[in-house]
Write a protein that holds these residues in place. Structure first.
Motif, PDB file in Angstrom:
ATOM      1  N   ARG A   1     -20.808   0.768  15.897  1.00 11.83           N
ATOM      2  CA  ARG A   1     -19.964   1.960  15.993  1.00 11.83           C
ATOM      3  C   ARG A   1     -19.527   2.219  17.435  1.00 11.83           C
ATOM      4  O   ARG A   1     -18.403   2.654  17.677  1.00 11.83           O
ATOM      5  N   LEU A   2     -20.401   1.918  18.391  1.00 12.27           N
ATOM      6  CA  LEU A   2     -20.022   2.060  19.789  1.00 12.27           C
ATOM      7  C   LEU A   2     -18.886   1.090  20.132  1.00 12.27           C
ATOM      8  O   LEU A   2     -17.934   1.457  20.826  1.00 12.27           O
ATOM      9  N   LEU A   3     -18.968  -0.120  19.616  1.00 12.49           N
ATOM     10  CA  LEU A   3     -17.895  -1.090  19.853  1.00 12.49           C
ATOM     11  C   LEU A   3     -16.585  -0.645  19.221  1.00 12.49           C
ATOM     12  O   LEU A   3     -15.516  -0.834  19.797  1.00 12.49           O
TER      13      LEU A   3
ATOM     14  N   LEU B   1     -10.644   3.023  22.405  1.00 14.15           N
ATOM     15  CA  LEU B   1     -10.355   3.556  23.739  1.00 14.15           C
ATOM     16  C   LEU B   1      -9.928   2.466  24.722  1.00 14.15           C
ATOM     17  O   LEU B   1      -9.813   2.735  25.923  1.00 14.15           O
ATOM     18  N   ASP B   2      -9.723   1.254  24.238  1.00 14.77           N
ATOM     19  CA  ASP B   2      -9.342   0.119  25.080  1.00 14.77           C
ATOM     20  C   ASP B   2     -10.340  -0.078  26.220  1.00 14.77           C
ATOM     21  O   ASP B   2      -9.967  -0.212  27.388  1.00 14.77           O
ATOM     22  N   ALA B   3     -11.614  -0.075  25.869  1.00 13.00           N
ATOM     23  CA  ALA B   3     -12.682  -0.235  26.859  1.00 13.00           C
ATOM     24  C   ALA B   3     -13.528  -1.463  26.575  1.00 13.00           C
ATOM     25  O   ALA B   3     -14.712  -1.488  26.900  1.00 13.00           O
ATOM     26  N   THR B   4     -12.936  -2.494  25.988  1.00  8.88           N
ATOM     27  CA  THR B   4     -13.721  -3.682  25.645  1.00  8.88           C
ATOM     28  C   THR B   4     -14.046  -4.539  26.860  1.00  8.88           C
ATOM     29  O   THR B   4     -15.038  -5.256  26.858  1.00  8.88           O
ATOM     30  N   ALA B   5     -13.239  -4.484  27.904  1.00  7.68           N
ATOM     31  CA  ALA B   5     -13.511  -5.292  29.100  1.00  7.68           C
ATOM     32  C   ALA B   5     -14.875  -4.935  29.692  1.00  7.68           C
ATOM     33  O   ALA B   5     -15.567  -5.799  30.223  1.00  7.68           O
ATOM     34  N   GLU B   6     -15.257  -3.682  29.580  1.00  3.26           N
ATOM     35  CA  GLU B   6     -16.550  -3.255  30.100  1.00  3.26           C
ATOM     36  C   GLU B   6     -17.697  -3.932  29.353  1.00  3.26           C
ATOM     37  O   GLU B   6     -18.723  -4.254  29.953  1.00  3.26           O
ATOM     38  N   PHE B   7     -17.525  -4.168  28.063  1.00 10.01           N
ATOM     39  CA  PHE B   7     -18.572  -4.849  27.301  1.00 10.01           C
ATOM     40  C   PHE B   7     -18.634  -6.324  27.654  1.00 10.01           C
ATOM     41  O   PHE B   7     -19.704  -6.905  27.748  1.00 10.01           O
ATOM     42  N   VAL B   8     -17.491  -6.936  27.852  1.00  8.76           N
ATOM     43  CA  VAL B   8     -17.454  -8.345  28.219  1.00  8.76           C
ATOM     44  C   VAL B   8     -18.125  -8.540  29.577  1.00  8.76           C
ATOM     45  O   VAL B   8     -18.836  -9.521  29.795  1.00  8.76           O
TER      46      VAL B   8
ATOM     47  N   LEU C   1     -29.550   5.750  30.106  1.00 10.74           N
ATOM     48  CA  LEU C   1     -28.365   4.898  30.006  1.00 10.74           C
ATOM     49  C   LEU C   1     -27.477   5.334  28.857  1.00 10.74           C
ATOM     50  O   LEU C   1     -26.252   5.392  28.989  1.00 10.74           O
ATOM     51  N   ALA C   2     -28.087   5.643  27.721  1.00  9.44           N
ATOM     52  CA  ALA C   2     -27.318   6.094  26.560  1.00  9.44           C
ATOM     53  C   ALA C   2     -26.566   7.384  26.879  1.00  9.44           C
ATOM     54  O   ALA C   2     -25.407   7.546  26.498  1.00  9.44           O
ATOM     55  N   ASP C   3     -27.223   8.289  27.591  1.00 10.96           N
ATOM     56  CA  ASP C   3     -26.566   9.542  27.984  1.00 10.96           C
ATOM     57  C   ASP C   3     -25.379   9.274  28.911  1.00 10.96           C
ATOM     58  O   ASP C   3     -24.323   9.886  28.770  1.00 10.96           O
ATOM     59  N   ARG C   4     -25.541   8.344  29.851  1.00 13.45           N
ATOM     60  CA  ARG C   4     -24.442   8.013  30.766  1.00 13.45           C
ATOM     61  C   ARG C   4     -23.262   7.395  30.022  1.00 13.45           C
ATOM     62  O   ARG C   4     -22.109   7.687  30.300  1.00 13.45           O
ATOM     63  N   VAL C   5     -23.567   6.512  29.052  1.00 12.23           N
ATOM     64  CA  VAL C   5     -22.505   5.896  28.262  1.00 12.23           C
ATOM     65  C   VAL C   5     -21.790   6.959  27.435  1.00 12.23           C
ATOM     66  O   VAL C   5     -20.563   6.969  27.328  1.00 12.23           O
TER      67      VAL C   5
END
Length: 134
Positions: free
Chosen positions: A61-63, A69-76, A15-19
């Motif tokens: 740091r990932l957050l 990168l404006d990718a916070t929706a994916e975390f939500v 999973l970490a590699d995919r992220v």
């Protein structure tokens, strides 16, 4: 450690590699170098390189990288609330939100503006009072 899911076997390392690959692809699609992303995220280019090659990074740091990168929706959307499967689960979910479903304790009592309010005679509703005030 492998975690079995219905569709496929997943390990935290996979999973970490995919992220890490997804982050790299998003960075490249934005046309940013590691240095640009590092500057916008308030971190170092070495940290980004290490993450993109090893998949290892702290959540904080990932957050920061996701925000840059404006990718916070994916975390939500990572842990969505599951839809209730039964009426009991629906009632439990409502109770967690402070709502109560079922019979009202004031069932049968008049409510709303068409009924007499406190301090208004029972024979004079709000509608009647508005007609006589002309």
């Amino acid at each position: 450690m492998m975690i079995k899911t219905p569709l496929f076997d997943v390990s935290p390392a996979r999973l970490a590699d995919r992220v890490a690959l997804a982050l790299r692809a998003r960075r490249i699609a934005a046309g940013w170098s590691r240095a640009v992303l590092a500057e916008r995220a308030g971190t170092s280019g070495d940290l980004i390189k290490r993450f993109e090659t090893s998949g290892r990074i702290t959540l904080d740091r990932l957050l920061r990288l996701a925000i840059a990168l404006d990718a916070t929706a994916e975390f939500v959307a990572l842990f969505p609330e599951l839809a209730p499967q039964s009426l009991d689960e629906l009632a439990q979910a409502a109770a967690r939100r402070g709502r109560v479903y079922g019979r009202r304790s004031d069932a049968g009592k008049p409510r709303g503006p068409r009924h007499a309010t406190a301090g208004t005679p029972a024979s004079a509703s709000v509608d009647d009072a508005s007609h006589t005030a002309s």
